[in-house]
Design a protein around this motif. Structure first.
Motif, mmCIF file in Angstrom:
data_model
loop_
_atom_site.group_PDB
_atom_site.id
_atom_site.type_symbol
_atom_site.label_atom_id
_atom_site.label_comp_id
_atom_site.label_asym_id
_atom_site.label_seq_id
_atom_site.Cartn_x
_atom_site.Cartn_y
_atom_site.Cartn_z
ATOM 1 N N GLY A 169 -4.949 -1.593 22.271
ATOM 2 C CA GLY A 169 -5.028 -1.194 20.868
ATOM 3 C C GLY A 169 -5.122 -2.351 19.898
ATOM 4 N N VAL A 170 -4.858 -2.032 18.635
ATOM 5 C CA VAL A 170 -4.984 -3.003 17.534
ATOM 6 C C VAL A 170 -3.595 -3.400 17.049
ATOM 7 C CG1 VAL A 170 -5.836 -3.320 15.171
ATOM 8 C CG2 VAL A 170 -7.202 -2.042 16.830
ATOM 9 N N THR A 171 -3.384 -4.707 16.876
ATOM 10 C CA THR A 171 -2.078 -5.201 16.425
ATOM 11 C C THR A 171 -2.188 -5.799 15.028
ATOM 12 O OG1 THR A 171 -1.379 -5.667 18.696
ATOM 13 C CG2 THR A 171 -0.190 -6.794 16.945
ATOM 14 N N ALA A 172 -1.192 -5.477 14.194
ATOM 15 C CA ALA A 172 -1.131 -6.010 12.823
ATOM 16 C C ALA A 172 0.278 -6.502 12.551
ATOM 17 C CB ALA A 172 -1.523 -4.935 11.824
ATOM 18 N N LYS A 173 0.403 -7.434 11.606
ATOM 19 C CA LYS A 173 1.720 -7.925 11.190
ATOM 20 C C LYS A 173 1.891 -7.705 9.695
ATOM 21 C CE LYS A 173 2.925 -11.245 14.747
ATOM 22 N NZ LYS A 173 3.416 -12.594 15.042
ATOM 23 N N VAL A 174 3.090 -7.247 9.328
ATOM 24 C CA VAL A 174 3.379 -6.951 7.922
ATOM 25 C C VAL A 174 4.723 -7.575 7.555
ATOM 26 C CG1 VAL A 174 3.452 -5.117 6.181
ATOM 27 C CG2 VAL A 174 2.344 -4.688 8.358
ATOM 28 N N ASP A 175 4.831 -8.068 6.321
ATOM 29 C CA ASP A 175 6.106 -8.564 5.812
ATOM 30 C C ASP A 175 7.123 -7.429 5.808
ATOM 31 O OD1 ASP A 175 7.723 -10.611 4.178
ATOM 32 O OD2 ASP A 175 7.730 -8.843 2.885
ATOM 33 N N GLY A 223 -9.241 -4.273 7.394
ATOM 34 C CA GLY A 223 -9.296 -5.616 6.823
ATOM 35 C C GLY A 223 -7.904 -6.201 6.714
ATOM 36 N N SER A 224 -7.535 -6.585 5.504
ATOM 37 C CA SER A 224 -6.201 -7.181 5.284
ATOM 38 C C SER A 224 -5.248 -6.204 4.597
ATOM 39 C CB SER A 224 -6.330 -8.439 4.410
ATOM 40 O OG SER A 224 -7.138 -9.393 5.056
ATOM 41 N N VAL A 225 -5.578 -4.907 4.648
ATOM 42 C CA VAL A 225 -4.776 -3.917 3.914
ATOM 43 C C VAL A 225 -4.304 -2.785 4.832
ATOM 44 C CG1 VAL A 225 -4.793 -2.243 2.005
ATOM 45 C CG2 VAL A 225 -6.024 -4.405 1.773
ATOM 46 N N LEU A 226 -3.041 -2.414 4.663
ATOM 47 C CA LEU A 226 -2.487 -1.222 5.304
ATOM 48 C C LEU A 226 -2.211 -0.205 4.206
ATOM 49 C CD1 LEU A 226 -1.084 0.566 7.424
ATOM 50 C CD2 LEU A 226 0.965 -0.841 7.157
ATOM 51 N N MET A 272 -0.483 -2.072 1.054
ATOM 52 C CA MET A 272 0.214 -3.352 1.214
ATOM 53 C C MET A 272 -0.664 -4.332 1.981
ATOM 54 S SD MET A 272 3.057 -2.312 4.076
ATOM 55 C CE MET A 272 3.228 -0.598 3.536
ATOM 56 N N ALA A 273 -0.399 -5.610 1.772
ATOM 57 C CA ALA A 273 -1.194 -6.661 2.423
ATOM 58 C C ALA A 273 -0.694 -6.897 3.842
ATOM 59 C CB ALA A 273 -1.111 -7.944 1.618
ATOM 60 N N LEU A 274 -1.628 -7.084 4.772
ATOM 61 C CA LEU A 274 -1.288 -7.474 6.142
ATOM 62 C C LEU A 274 -1.216 -9.005 6.203
ATOM 63 C CD1 LEU A 274 -3.696 -5.091 8.103
ATOM 64 C CD2 LEU A 274 -1.226 -4.822 7.803
ATOM 65 N N ALA A 275 -0.412 -9.524 7.124
ATOM 66 C CA ALA A 275 -0.267 -10.979 7.262
ATOM 67 C C ALA A 275 -1.591 -11.623 7.664
ATOM 68 C CB ALA A 275 0.816 -11.298 8.280
ATOM 69 N N VAL A 321 -6.990 -7.225 10.481
ATOM 70 C CA VAL A 321 -7.068 -6.584 11.803
ATOM 71 C C VAL A 321 -8.496 -6.719 12.339
ATOM 72 C CG1 VAL A 321 -5.177 -4.959 11.531
ATOM 73 C CG2 VAL A 321 -7.426 -4.344 10.661
ATOM 74 N N ALA A 322 -8.612 -6.709 13.648
ATOM 75 C CA ALA A 322 -9.911 -6.910 14.293
ATOM 76 C C ALA A 322 -10.859 -5.754 14.015
ATOM 77 C CB ALA A 322 -9.709 -7.084 15.798
ATOM 78 N N GLN A 323 -10.302 -4.546 13.883
ATOM 79 C CA GLN A 323 -11.138 -3.379 13.600
ATOM 80 C C GLN A 323 -10.336 -2.355 12.815
ATOM 81 O OE1 GLN A 323 -11.204 -2.565 18.016
ATOM 82 N NE2 GLN A 323 -11.123 -0.439 17.339
ATOM 83 N N LYS A 324 -11.034 -1.473 12.121
ATOM 84 C CA LYS A 324 -10.371 -0.430 11.350
ATOM 85 C C LYS A 324 -9.742 0.575 12.308
ATOM 86 C CE LYS A 324 -11.227 3.188 7.909
ATOM 87 N NZ LYS A 324 -12.224 3.852 7.038
ATOM 88 N N VAL A 325 -8.512 0.985 12.003
ATOM 89 C CA VAL A 325 -7.850 1.975 12.852
ATOM 90 C C VAL A 325 -7.025 2.913 11.970
ATOM 91 C CG1 VAL A 325 -5.838 0.498 13.313
ATOM 92 C CG2 VAL A 325 -6.420 2.297 14.923
ATOM 93 N N LYS A 326 -7.003 4.197 12.358
ATOM 94 C CA LYS A 326 -6.235 5.208 11.623
ATOM 95 C C LYS A 326 -5.247 5.868 12.573
ATOM 96 C CE LYS A 326 -8.253 7.997 8.751
ATOM 97 N NZ LYS A 326 -9.158 8.958 8.079
#
Length: 376
Positions: free
Chosen positions: A124-130, A163-166, A181-184, A187-192
């Motif tokens: 899957g897709v991994t993202a990081k958030v503050d 992109g850089s937004v969640l 909110m802004a992602l750190a 993301v490599a691809q858009k995911v819902k």
């Protein structure tokens, strides 16, 4: 299994995982907590089959092993112990002995082999958030999710990573909350994904003391999501279905805009809700523009035929024409209670159109509330 750890660490770990244990279940072992040694640490896990939480604690491990014991029993007993070292010994007959100071208890365990395996989310897709931003975002949308199971997708939070937004969104048919909110890092691809609101509420509780970024991995193939902190992991099933196209619900224009101080608006809404509770929940708002040196004002009223009525007037910056609208008082209170900004804007088009609430000074949060139809 033979190990020792500090009581305060064990109590904290059990509180972290304990809420994921099932309170009642057709599979009795899910009311237990798994205790297992893992590379010199103590691993605690609990699951209700929809969500699983795992926590790792520092421990002095003398002998590896694993068992499961009732989560509620273990949490309550460890919580009652003095702040001291806790020794744990698992005997051949599956009895877990706990010793702490002059306290000692024995609990009958169930073989760890029978405990449901905690899902591993590796694709899957991994993202990081503050963490603080994520907690703020969850708090501003989670209350707007439906509690009624008639439309299961509405009991979840729609999460879009692009992109850089969640973007998190929740709707229950009467209101809609959207937070960006802004992602750190992008993301490599858009995911819902549609995340159960209970899962997000639990994640928000887990990160209360955290200060590092939270890692989120979405595996749409397995329909699972993983939230990862330094020593804690939460895995949850995702909800199936299509979330409504909520962008069509958000009004694109307004005829009246009112700017108010949040604390004053909240106080007046609270007072009105006391009377509205017995009057169908109806809170009426009348917005009057100022003229010359006279400031604009917002009048908030609520009435119950049986107990009486209430009225409050607030100074406000009103632009546009005079307007009136009625809301469910609880919905008004819910959104005002989570705002930390000093001022809020209320935008309306008419008594039968949705009202829009936005904090002043930020453009990443919007809250839409459907009006109530009342006799004026």
């Amino acid at each position: 299994m033979r190990l020792s750890c500090l009581q305060e660490n064990l109590a904290k770990g059990l509180n972290i995982v304990g809420r994921a244990a099932a309170s009642r279940s057709t599979l009795p072992i899910t009311t237990n907590v798994l205790l297992a040694t893992d590379e010199g640490r103590l691993k605690l896990s609990a699951t209700n089959l929809e969500m699983a939480v795992t926590c790792w604690l520092g421990a002095k491990v003398e002998e590896d092993g694993a068992t499961t014991v009732p989560a509620k029993l273990m949490t309550e007993f460890v919580g009652s112990l003095p702040s001291d070292k806790v020794d744990m010994i698992l005997t051949a007959n599956k009895t877990l002995t706990l010793k702490c100071g002059r306290f000692e208890a024995r609990m009958t365990g169930v073989d760890a082999k029978d405990f449901p395996p905690v899902p591993r989310v590796e694709g899957g897709v991994t993202a990081k958030v503050d963490v603080s931003e994520f907690k703020k975002g969850v708090s501003r949308v989670v209350f707007a999710a439906a509690t009624d199971e008639s439309r299961p997708v509405l009991t979840g939070i729609d999460a879009q990573f692009e992109g850089s937004v969640l973007t998190l969104a929740a709707a229950d048919g009467f209101r809609l909350a959207v937070y960006k909110m802004a992602l750190a890092e992008p993301v490599a691809q858009k995911v819902k994904a549609i995340i159960p609101s209970k899962t997000l509420a639990e994640v928000s509780r887990l990160i209360a003391d955290a200060d590092e970024a939270i890692s989120i991995t979405v595996d749409t193939q397995k329909s699972q999501i993983l939230f990862k902190l330094k020593n804690v992991e939460l895995v949850s099933q995702l909800l199936q279905g299509s979330f409504p196209q909520y962008s069509q619900i958000i009004p694109q224009s307004h005829t009246t805009r009112v700017v108010l101080d949040v604390p004053q608006f909240l106080r007046a809404a609270r007072a009105a809700q006391i009377f509205a509770r017995d009057g169908g929940g109806i809170v009426r708002l009348i917005m009057t523009p100022g003229s010359g040196k006279t400031p604009g004002r917002l009048s908030i009223t609520a009435r119950s035929e049986e107990i009486g009525d209430d009225q409050a007037e607030l100074d406000a910056a009103v632009s546009g024409e005079e307007a009136k609208i009625a809301f469910n008082g609880k919905y008004l209170l819910d959104v005002l209670s989570v705002l930390t900004e000093d001022q809020v804007a209320l935008e309306v088009t008419g008594p039968s159109s949705p009202g829009v609430i936005r904090p002043v000074g930020t453009d990443n949060y919007i809250h839409v509330v459907m009006p109530m139809f009342v006799q004026w």
